[in-house]
Design an enzyme around this catalytic site. Structure first.
Site, PDB file in Angstrom:
ATOM      1  N   CYS A 247       0.828  -1.209   0.000  1.00 62.15           N
ATOM      2  CA  CYS A 247       0.000   0.000   0.000  1.00 62.15           C
ATOM      3  C   CYS A 247       0.865   1.263   0.000  1.00 62.15           C
ATOM      4  O   CYS A 247       1.577   1.525  -0.956  1.00 62.15           O
ATOM      5  CB  CYS A 247      -0.966  -0.053   1.166  1.00 62.15           C
ATOM      6  SG  CYS A 247      -2.402   1.013   0.942  1.00 62.15           S
ATOM      7  N   HIS A 332      -3.862  -5.046   0.302  1.00 59.12           N
ATOM      8  CA  HIS A 332      -3.643  -5.571   1.648  1.00 59.12           C
ATOM      9  C   HIS A 332      -3.766  -7.099   1.625  1.00 59.12           C
ATOM     10  O   HIS A 332      -4.871  -7.631   1.699  1.00 59.12           O
ATOM     11  CB  HIS A 332      -4.668  -4.995   2.623  1.00 59.12           C
ATOM     12  CG  HIS A 332      -4.525  -3.526   2.853  1.00 59.12           C
ATOM     13  ND1 HIS A 332      -5.195  -2.854   3.851  1.00 59.12           N
ATOM     14  CD2 HIS A 332      -3.785  -2.595   2.217  1.00 59.12           C
ATOM     15  CE1 HIS A 332      -4.868  -1.567   3.814  1.00 59.12           C
ATOM     16  NE2 HIS A 332      -4.018  -1.398   2.828  1.00 59.12           N
ATOM     17  N   GLU A 334      -3.210  -9.374   3.783  1.00 59.99           N
ATOM     18  CA  GLU A 334      -3.603 -10.067   5.015  1.00 59.99           C
ATOM     19  C   GLU A 334      -5.110 -10.151   5.194  1.00 59.99           C
ATOM     20  O   GLU A 334      -5.603 -10.949   6.001  1.00 59.99           O
ATOM     21  CB  GLU A 334      -2.986  -9.343   6.222  1.00 59.99           C
ATOM     22  CG  GLU A 334      -3.845  -8.265   6.858  1.00 59.99           C
ATOM     23  CD  GLU A 334      -4.168  -7.077   5.949  1.00 59.99           C
ATOM     24  OE1 GLU A 334      -5.142  -6.369   6.228  1.00 59.99           O
ATOM     25  OE2 GLU A 334      -3.456  -6.858   4.956  1.00 59.99           O
TER      26      GLU A 334
END
Length: 357
Positions: A247, A332, A334
């Site tokens: 990011c 992202h 995760e």
């Protein structure tokens, strides 16, 4: 109490204020169907007024385990329906109470579809949440303010801390915290990394003195060009240690390499963003929250290869250094909307550190 969302182009959207409040920020929207507490506590939304497109919000309550940071950093919350009672075995309270505790102004009963369609057409812009009786003079005064620029300094950790691994020979990683989500730290830790999390302003010399096996550049809020000092430190780390960035970290790495970034019309914010992995020739579903992107034309002549691309608009979603052990992604990994589409990135980082070691 009646309230309004007023955008800087004069557009107005009415609703009910949870409590009397006046607030200013950049108005953006998120298309996720779940995860409202994660959105509220994601530091990447710092100083923004967030509109959720999904109509029913608060239906599964709130819980401490859903927190992505120490507190909420959003400036306002725009939703269609605020659910009074949350039904979920994990629920520890009501969303309305959470918003009050966090000091987040909430305008509900809003036609969020109309807000979203307008932003998609015109672009993200400044806006204010105000009671219905607020004068035009005060609204104009609020809208004349500039968007906050020092947002990374607001959200980063104030002091260094360690998340120790179970194994003594675990790869040691320094995490530069630009506004990191807790689930990213949990994911790195679950993959066996020994983590030392440092404030965003930590110098390259201090990081290298810790002699880590690798460096992780985290997500975070704002325009990457607003933090030139951090870009300078990232530049010093390139070629010294393996690096994985996501990011904002992806954007800062690109700028440190001499590439450029630009502001997207309305950004990518949601848990349903398709990204194509060019090496695998495969599309992954990703969670994203960013308003800026790397300018692909600026990569010409640099030792960087585009590894991922957004399916919807073709923007750069991943980079790899062609000579050094460095790779980054814009999304992202995760958050697992796939749900396991992107876990290979953590495995790739671990394998990279083992190879370099």
């Amino acid at each position: 109490m009646k309230g309004n969302l007023i955008l800087e182009d004069g557009s107005a959207f009415s609703g009910e204020l949870l409590d009397e409040a006046k607030e200013f920020g950049e108005v953006v929207f998120n298309t996720g169907m779940t995860g409202y507490q994660e959105v509220l506590t994601d530091p990447s939304y710092c100083s923004q007024i967030v509109t959720l497109t999904y109509p029913l919000i608060g239906n599964y309550g709130v819980a401490k385990s859903f927190m992505e940071s120490r507190k909420s950093f959003v400036n306002g919350f725009i939703i269609a329906e605020l659910c009074d009672v949350g039904s979920n075995w994990q629920s520890e309270g009501a969303l309305a109470d959470f918003l009050r505790e966090q000091g987040v102004p909430c305008l509900h009963g809003v036609d969020t579809r109309a807000v979203t369609r307008h932003i998609r057409s015109v672009g993200a812009m400044k806006g204010v949440i105000v009671p219905g009786n607020t004068t035009q003079e005060e609204i104009d005064r609020m809208l004349s303010r500039e968007i906050q620029k020092d947002v990374v300094a607001t959200v980063t950790t104030k002091e260094t801390y360690v998340m120790a691994a179970d194994s003594a020979d675990a790869p040691r990683v320094v995490v530069m915290d630009f506004g990191i989500k807790q689930n990213i730290l949990r994911s790195l830790h679950e993959f066996g990394f020994h983590l030392t999390v440092v404030p965003a302003q930590t110098s390259a010399e201090e990081i290298l003195a810790m002699n880590p096996d690798g460096v992780f550049l985290s997500n975070g809020p704002g325009d990457p060009k607003d933090v030139p000092d951090i870009i300078a430190e990232v530049k010093k780390l390139i070629g010294k240690k393996p690096i994985f960035g996501i990011c904002l970290g992806h954007q800062l790495f690109a700028l440190a390499m001499g590439a450029d970034t630009y502001k997207l019309k309305f950004g990518h914010r949601g848990s349903n963003q398709p990204v194509k992995n060019l090496a695998m020739n495969r599309v992954h579903i990703s969670s994203q929250n960013h308003g800026f992107a790397v300018d692909e034309s600026s990569l010409q002549g640099l030792p960087l290869e585009v590894t991922h691309r957004a399916v919807n608009d073709g923007t750069v979603e991943g980079l790899r250094h062609t000579e050094l052990p460095v790779f980054t992604v814009q999304y992202h990994p995760e958050a697992s909307p796939g749900p396991t589409d992107n876990r290979y990135l953590f495995e790739q980082f671990r394998a990279l550190l083992k190879e370099e070691k």
